[in-house]
Design a protein around this motif. Structure first.
Motif, PDB file in Angstrom:
ATOM      1  N   GLU A 157       0.409  -1.052   0.392  1.00 43.91           N
ATOM      2  CA  GLU A 157       0.054   0.227  -0.431  1.00 43.91           C
ATOM      3  C   GLU A 157       0.655   1.087  -0.007  1.00 43.91           C
ATOM      4  N   ALA A 158       2.426   1.003   0.372  1.00 42.82           N
ATOM      5  CA  ALA A 158       3.094   2.793   0.145  1.00 42.82           C
ATOM      6  C   ALA A 158       3.036   2.266  -0.555  1.00 42.82           C
ATOM      7  N   ALA A 159       3.911   1.252  -1.384  1.00 42.05           N
ATOM      8  CA  ALA A 159       3.844   2.147  -2.842  1.00 42.05           C
ATOM      9  C   ALA A 159       3.302   2.642  -4.001  1.00 42.05           C
ATOM     10  N   ARG A 160       1.745   1.924  -3.465  1.00 38.50           N
ATOM     11  CA  ARG A 160       0.850   2.426  -4.445  1.00 38.50           C
ATOM     12  C   ARG A 160       0.375   3.926  -3.366  1.00 38.50           C
ATOM     13  N   HIS A 161       0.639   4.441  -2.751  1.00 40.14           N
ATOM     14  CA  HIS A 161       0.190   5.605  -2.109  1.00 40.14           C
ATOM     15  C   HIS A 161       1.371   6.475  -2.321  1.00 40.14           C
ATOM     16  N   ARG A 162       3.086   5.972  -2.962  1.00 42.79           N
ATOM     17  CA  ARG A 162       3.945   6.620  -3.084  1.00 42.79           C
ATOM     18  C   ARG A 162       4.507   7.673  -1.844  1.00 42.79           C
ATOM     19  N   VAL A 163       4.852   6.896  -0.421  1.00 46.18           N
ATOM     20  CA  VAL A 163       4.681   7.434   0.989  1.00 46.18           C
ATOM     21  C   VAL A 163       5.556   6.221   1.385  1.00 46.18           C
ATOM     22  N   GLY A 164       6.403   6.844   2.838  1.00 49.83           N
ATOM     23  CA  GLY A 164       6.813   5.700   3.418  1.00 49.83           C
ATOM     24  C   GLY A 164       5.954   5.141   4.332  1.00 49.83           C
ATOM     25  N   MET A 165       6.499   4.217   4.279  1.00 46.79           N
ATOM     26  CA  MET A 165       6.006   2.638   5.020  1.00 46.79           C
ATOM     27  C   MET A 165       5.315   3.282   6.260  1.00 46.79           C
TER      28      MET A 165
END
Length: 304
Positions: free
Chosen positions: A139-147
């Protein structure tokens, strides 16, 4: 995403149920307050995860006449109840049980089963935690934010609860093991009781964090500043848009966003042009901002 969250919760629930029974037997055999606290901790986590299953299923129900925006916030309600269960069942018992052992003392006997159960529990909890981290990474990759940022800000209450509770469980296991070792070396049950209290305080911190997060979502929390900036950029990129007068957002369910904006359209835009622009903005927001479910645009001139 909801299907993935449900699988994550079910994995955690199955692991915690087995662990709770093993800890209970080891705690009764060895007379350890910390192990009994860990047993209640795992039992409370099991109840919590069953409530989270209800949360995921209820939040996924489709919209109807009485609930035109869907049932997403039902997930926040059940997640709040799950956090309260952790607070009352886990933290309350652990602290009181530990204080009782510190005050009155208990004779510790055979602790070998306790050590075996702690080691096995650490493996099972680690598997559950790894499952949650895998979903969080995706989900972090999909939203392009840090975990870490996503773990703090996500509206997926089921995933957040599993991550926080599994992290607390791993920490609690280490504390329980340290308490048992210290009590065995010193011959005093004080350390075992202190470990139980520390486990309770750890659960208290997790429960209060989750309660606060779910209360904010129920009240009507906005999206993060980063997401809002992205939404504003999509609005301003539309050629017919002169300015964004006001932008309001709200998380209406796990991963579901409502967008309402007052837009100043260019004076030369026709009525038909404004309608087409609104349709295009709606389409682009849904395509470019994950989770956007509802978009409401109000043509409003900028006050000069």
């Amino acid at each position: 995403m909801k299907g993935e969250s449900l699988r994550t919760v079910l994995v955690a629930a199955a692991a915690n149920l087995a662990i709770a029974l093993a800890k209970l037997v080891a705690g009764l055999v060895g007379g350890s307050a910390a192990m009994l606290s860990e047993a209640v901790h795992s039992a409370a986590d099991t109840v919590t995860e069953l409530l989270l299953v209800v949360a995921v299923r209820r939040s996924g129900r489709p919209a109807d006449r009485r609930h035109p925006f869907g049932h997403g916030k039902a997930g926040f309600v059940w997640a709040l109840m799950a956090a309260v269960a952790t607070l009352v069942g886990g933290a309350g018992f652990s602290v009181t049980n530990g204080l009782h052992e510190i005050g009155y003392g208990e004779d510790l006997s055979n602790l070998t089963p306790a050590y075996i159960v702690l080691a096995a529990s650490f493996v099972f909890e680690g598997v559950s935690f790894a499952r949650g981290l895998t979903q969080l990474r995706g989900e972090a990759a999909r939203h392009r934010v840090g975990m870490l940022r996503l773990a703090r800000m996500t509206s997926d209450t089921a995933l957040k609860a599993v991550l926080f509770e599994d992290a607390a469980a791993l920490g609690g296991l280490l504390v329980a093991a340290a308490g048992l070792v210290a009590s065995q070396l010193t011959g005093s049950a004080l350390w075992d009781g202190a470990a139980s209290v520390m486990i309770g305080l750890l659960l208290l911190a997790v429960a209060l964090t989750l309660i606060r997060a779910n209360m904010s979502l129920l009240i009507g929390q906005a999206v993060t500043q980063r997401t809002e900036t992205g939404i504003r950029a999509v609005l301003l990129a539309q050629p017919e848009v002169e300015d964004v007068v006001e932008l309001l957002t709200m998380l209406i369910g796990p991963g579901e966003i409502l967008v309402a904006a007052k837009i100043d359209f260019r004076d030369e835009s026709s009525a038909a042009g404004v309608e087409r622009a609104c349709e295009e903005v709606d389409r682009r927001l849904r395509a470019q901002v994950p989770g956007v479910e509802h978009v409401f645009l109000d043509p409003t001139p900028t006050r000069r």
